[in-house]
Design a protein around this motif. Structure first.
Motif, PDB file in Angstrom:
ATOM      1  N   PHE A 122      -2.777  18.768  81.636  1.00 57.78           N
ATOM      2  CA  PHE A 122      -4.142  18.787  81.098  1.00 57.78           C
ATOM      3  C   PHE A 122      -4.096  19.289  79.665  1.00 57.78           C
ATOM      4  CE2 PHE A 122      -8.240  20.772  80.161  1.00 57.78           C
ATOM      5  CZ  PHE A 122      -9.101  19.734  80.459  1.00 57.78           C
ATOM      6  N   ARG A 123      -4.196  18.342  78.748  1.00 54.72           N
ATOM      7  CA  ARG A 123      -4.318  18.664  77.318  1.00 54.72           C
ATOM      8  C   ARG A 123      -5.343  17.708  76.736  1.00 54.72           C
ATOM      9  NH1 ARG A 123      -0.700  21.886  74.510  1.00 54.72           N
ATOM     10  NH2 ARG A 123       1.004  22.751  75.759  1.00 54.72           N
ATOM     11  N   TRP A 124      -6.575  18.140  76.678  1.00 58.10           N
ATOM     12  CA  TRP A 124      -7.672  17.262  76.282  1.00 58.10           C
ATOM     13  C   TRP A 124      -7.541  16.783  74.843  1.00 58.10           C
ATOM     14  CZ3 TRP A 124     -10.688  14.535  79.122  1.00 58.10           C
ATOM     15  CH2 TRP A 124     -11.838  13.942  78.578  1.00 58.10           C
ATOM     16  N   ASP A 125      -7.014  17.623  73.981  1.00 59.48           N
ATOM     17  CA  ASP A 125      -6.874  17.214  72.585  1.00 59.48           C
ATOM     18  C   ASP A 125      -5.906  16.046  72.439  1.00 59.48           C
ATOM     19  OD1 ASP A 125      -4.799  18.853  73.432  1.00 59.48           O
ATOM     20  OD2 ASP A 125      -4.349  19.532  71.391  1.00 59.48           O
ATOM     21  N   ARG A 126      -4.838  16.039  73.255  1.00 53.89           N
ATOM     22  CA  ARG A 126      -3.890  14.940  73.176  1.00 53.89           C
ATOM     23  C   ARG A 126      -4.479  13.651  73.747  1.00 53.89           C
ATOM     24  NH1 ARG A 126       2.083  17.482  74.615  1.00 53.89           N
ATOM     25  NH2 ARG A 126       1.981  19.238  73.133  1.00 53.89           N
ATOM     26  N   TRP A 127      -5.314  13.768  74.753  1.00 52.67           N
ATOM     27  CA  TRP A 127      -5.976  12.581  75.294  1.00 52.67           C
ATOM     28  C   TRP A 127      -6.906  11.963  74.249  1.00 52.67           C
ATOM     29  CZ3 TRP A 127      -5.880   8.921  78.763  1.00 52.67           C
ATOM     30  CH2 TRP A 127      -7.034   8.176  79.030  1.00 52.67           C
ATOM     31  N   GLU A 128      -7.658  12.792  73.572  1.00 52.01           N
ATOM     32  CA  GLU A 128      -8.559  12.284  72.533  1.00 52.01           C
ATOM     33  C   GLU A 128      -7.765  11.719  71.356  1.00 52.01           C
ATOM     34  OE1 GLU A 128     -11.557  11.737  72.751  1.00 52.01           O
ATOM     35  OE2 GLU A 128     -12.188  12.910  74.474  1.00 52.01           O
ATOM     36  N   THR A 129      -6.624  12.321  71.049  1.00 56.92           N
ATOM     37  CA  THR A 129      -5.765  11.778  69.992  1.00 56.92           C
ATOM     38  C   THR A 129      -5.272  10.384  70.356  1.00 56.92           C
ATOM     39  OG1 THR A 129      -5.049  13.993  69.321  1.00 56.92           O
ATOM     40  CG2 THR A 129      -3.644  12.144  68.686  1.00 56.92           C
ATOM     41  N   TYR A 130      -4.937  10.196  71.634  1.00 57.52           N
ATOM     42  CA  TYR A 130      -4.499   8.878  72.095  1.00 57.52           C
ATOM     43  C   TYR A 130      -5.632   7.850  71.973  1.00 57.52           C
ATOM     44  CZ  TYR A 130      -3.147   5.190  75.360  1.00 57.52           C
ATOM     45  OH  TYR A 130      -2.874   3.980  75.935  1.00 57.52           O
ATOM     46  N   GLN A 131      -6.848   8.249  72.356  1.00 49.71           N
ATOM     47  CA  GLN A 131      -7.982   7.334  72.225  1.00 49.71           C
ATOM     48  C   GLN A 131      -8.273   7.024  70.758  1.00 49.71           C
ATOM     49  OE1 GLN A 131      -9.334   5.858  74.860  1.00 49.71           O
ATOM     50  NE2 GLN A 131      -7.910   7.006  76.141  1.00 49.71           N
ATOM     51  N   GLN A 132      -8.120   8.022  69.893  1.00 50.67           N
ATOM     52  CA  GLN A 132      -8.318   7.789  68.462  1.00 50.67           C
ATOM     53  C   GLN A 132      -7.254   6.846  67.900  1.00 50.67           C
ATOM     54  OE1 GLN A 132      -8.448  11.927  67.046  1.00 50.67           O
ATOM     55  NE2 GLN A 132     -10.502  11.538  66.263  1.00 50.67           N
ATOM     56  N   SER A 133      -6.041   6.926  68.426  1.00 52.02           N
ATOM     57  CA  SER A 133      -4.977   6.056  67.924  1.00 52.02           C
ATOM     58  C   SER A 133      -5.306   4.588  68.183  1.00 52.02           C
ATOM     59  CB  SER A 133      -3.651   6.427  68.573  1.00 52.02           C
ATOM     60  OG  SER A 133      -3.641   6.104  69.958  1.00 52.02           O
ATOM     61  N   LYS A 134      -5.922   4.278  69.314  1.00 54.85           N
ATOM     62  CA  LYS A 134      -6.323   2.901  69.585  1.00 54.85           C
ATOM     63  C   LYS A 134      -7.427   2.464  68.633  1.00 54.85           C
ATOM     64  CE  LYS A 134      -6.944   3.664  74.051  1.00 54.85           C
ATOM     65  NZ  LYS A 134      -7.214   3.397  75.485  1.00 54.85           N
ATOM     66  N   LEU A 135      -8.336   3.369  68.307  1.00 54.19           N
ATOM     67  CA  LEU A 135      -9.377   3.046  67.330  1.00 54.19           C
ATOM     68  C   LEU A 135      -8.773   2.844  65.948  1.00 54.19           C
ATOM     69  CD1 LEU A 135     -12.130   5.591  68.455  1.00 54.19           C
ATOM     70  CD2 LEU A 135     -12.171   3.112  68.767  1.00 54.19           C
ATOM     71  N   GLN A 136      -7.783   3.664  65.591  1.00 55.12           N
ATOM     72  CA  GLN A 136      -7.141   3.517  64.288  1.00 55.12           C
ATOM     73  C   GLN A 136      -6.404   2.191  64.175  1.00 55.12           C
ATOM     74  OE1 GLN A 136      -4.744   7.043  64.208  1.00 55.12           O
ATOM     75  NE2 GLN A 136      -6.423   8.366  63.570  1.00 55.12           N
ATOM     76  N   GLN A 137      -5.813   1.734  65.268  1.00 57.89           N
ATOM     77  CA  GLN A 137      -5.170   0.431  65.248  1.00 57.89           C
ATOM     78  C   GLN A 137      -6.208  -0.670  65.038  1.00 57.89           C
ATOM     79  OE1 GLN A 137      -3.067  -0.627  68.808  1.00 57.89           O
ATOM     80  NE2 GLN A 137      -2.361  -2.576  68.002  1.00 57.89           N
ATOM     81  N   SER A 138      -7.347  -0.557  65.714  1.00 52.61           N
ATOM     82  CA  SER A 138      -8.405  -1.558  65.534  1.00 52.61           C
ATOM     83  C   SER A 138      -8.948  -1.534  64.111  1.00 52.61           C
ATOM     84  CB  SER A 138      -9.527  -1.301  66.541  1.00 52.61           C
ATOM     85  OG  SER A 138      -9.066  -1.412  67.869  1.00 52.61           O
ATOM     86  N   ILE A 139      -9.056  -0.350  63.533  1.00 56.12           N
ATOM     87  CA  ILE A 139      -9.514  -0.235  62.148  1.00 56.12           C
ATOM     88  C   ILE A 139      -8.531  -0.923  61.211  1.00 56.12           C
ATOM     89  CG2 ILE A 139      -9.842   1.403  60.251  1.00 56.12           C
ATOM     90  CD1 ILE A 139     -11.060   3.340  62.276  1.00 56.12           C
ATOM     91  N   ALA A 140      -7.237  -0.706  61.439  1.00 52.48           N
ATOM     92  CA  ALA A 140      -6.220  -1.344  60.595  1.00 52.48           C
ATOM     93  C   ALA A 140      -6.270  -2.862  60.708  1.00 52.48           C
ATOM     94  CB  ALA A 140      -4.836  -0.822  60.967  1.00 52.48           C
TER      95      ALA A 140
END
Length: 453
Positions: free
Chosen positions: A116-134
């Motif tokens: 359980f590391r919520w910050d890492r889960w949100e980082t993973y979700q942000q990484s998918k958004l960053q790929q879509s942004i790119a």
């Protein structure tokens, strides 16, 4: 004798290929291969695709090996060093000091699996958004390349038309100047006609110099995109018919721009990423939980009674509960909330700008079509006016300045007509770009309007 003949045939084929003017699609293909801005966007897209593996790595187990090798050497000197000692059996021996060397080898295999590391889960979700942004930014760069190539291409054609029109006007003015001088010499005209023709000739010479410089500037701008000096370009066919944008309702274009424009898409993804950032920063108040396991292996060798090997295996749960961090987490949460508000306002600004670009481009296409139609009629009228003035000049009812003005008006009308056609075509491409629907295939109908000079 055959080799020179083959060489001549190959050379003629080479020159015939070089004589073929490059069209818009060929120039666009050159830009795809050589444009530095597009290459940078392509590299940025590749960078964005690596965000997801990096974000996912924070949720996967980590395994490592830690080891050390220690070598120790010790010496001892007893208090009775060198004395003769007799044991219970009557055996005598000399007591002496000595040294001992030991070697310890130890390595530990460690495994840690986040539970359980919520910050890492949100980082993973942000990484998918960053790929879509790119990816969205790369698609925007592709559209920008199409419009930049088309703009630079038609700028060169417009500069060529201006230069050709100026030189044609120079030839006409030169003939008019020679005619005025002949008529003055025979006494049928005054010196005023000669001076007027000379002034018109001097003016057109300066315009020709400016047109040459402008053409070189436009070619340089195109060269900056395609990487090489542009060759001869295919020109717009005479009397082409330009069509109105489909659909003809501006509200449909505006709606498409507000929802499909790539700048709007990027802003929407950035809003979602900002929301994830708020949740990520709030996780500073949450506990963390990890599964940990280790296997430690130790070997000891040397002059010691403890020589041997040992193995220790362990598995368990590691947790951490934050208590107080000096209000740092609370401050970062407030910061991320403010950034999320900024992202929302940026989204609204991009949506309004996309709608504005769509309206302007739509009006540009329709007004361009009307302007082209009006200038086509003006070209016919200007040509008729020039012929009438020439005839009137020959019979003496018109003066030299009338012919010069009619010539200037005709060539200016032709130049304006060519520019209006180019601007209308470009406005159509920019309209599709504003709506997020511009593709490489949209260059095909534009390219069909071109012909070899």
């Amino acid at each position: 004798m055959q080799k020179p003949l083959i060489a001549v045939l190959l050379a003629s084929a080479f020159f015939s290929l070089n004589a073929q003017a490059a069209d818009l699609l060929q120039v666009y293909q050159q830009a795809l291969a050589n444009d530095a801005t597009y290459a940078s966007a392509r590299a940025s897209a590749a960078v964005g695709r690596e965000r997801v593996p990096q974000g996912r790595a924070g949720l996967l187990p980590t395994i490592g090996v830690v080891g050390n090798v220690t070598r120790a050497k010790g010496e001892s000197t007893p208090w009775n060093n060198g004395a003769i000692i007799t044991d219970e059996d009557g055996v005598s021996q000399i007591v002496q000091g000595g040294s001992a060397t030991t070697t310890q080898k130890q390595y530990t295999v460690q495994l840690s699996q986040p539970l359980f590391r919520w910050d890492r889960w949100e980082t993973y979700q942000q990484s998918k958004l960053q790929q879509s942004i790119a990816e969205a930014q790369f698609a925007q760069a592709q559209q920008d390349l199409i419009t930049r190539v088309a703009q630079a291409y038609f700028d060169v054609l417009a500069a060529q038309d201006t230069l050709a029109s100026t030189r044609a006007q120079k030839e006409a003015v030169t003939e008019q100047l020679a005619s005025a001088k002949r008529n003055f010499e025979v006494g049928t005209q005054t010196i005023t006609d000669t001076h007027e023709a000379q002034a018109a000739y001097d003016l057109v010479i300066s315009q020709e110099i400016a047109a040459v410089n402008d053409l070189e500037s436009k070619k340089t701008a195109l060269q900056a995109i395609i990487g090489t000096p542009p060759a001869a370009l295919a020109t717009l066919r005479t009397g082409v018919n330009l069509t109105a944008p489909q659909p003809i309702n501006v509200d449909q274009w505006v709606s498409a721009a507000e929802n499909q424009n790539y700048a709007v898409s990027v802003a929407q993804l950035q809003v979602e990423s900002a929301k994830r950032e708020i949740s990520k920063q709030r996780s500073g108040h949450y506990p963390t939980l990890d599964l940990v396991a280790s296997s430690q292996h130790t070997s000891l060798s040397g002059q010691t009674q403890q020589s041997g090997r040992s193995t220790n295996n362990a598995i368990g749960i590691s947790y951490s509960i934050p208590i107080f961090s000096g209000f740092a987490v609370t401050s970062r949460v407030r910061e991320s909330i403010a950034l999320e508000d900024k992202a929302r306002n940026d989204l609204e600004a991009n949506r309004r700008n996309a709608a504005l670009l769509a309206r302007q481009s739509f009006l540009g296409v329709n007004s361009g079509l009307a302007q082209v139609k009006a200038l086509e009629a003006a070209e016919v009228s200007s040509n008729s006016a020039l012929e009438s003035n020439k005839l009137g000049y020959q019979v003496g009812v018109r003066i030299n300045i009338d012919v010069l003005n009619a010539q200037r008006q005709l060539y200016q009308t032709r130049t304006d007509l060519a520019k209006a056609r180019y601007n209308t075509i470009l406005a159509g491409l920019k309209l599709k770009a504003a709506a997020g629907s511009l593709r490489e295939e949209d260059l095909l109908p534009v390219n069909a309007l071109l012909s070899q000079p």
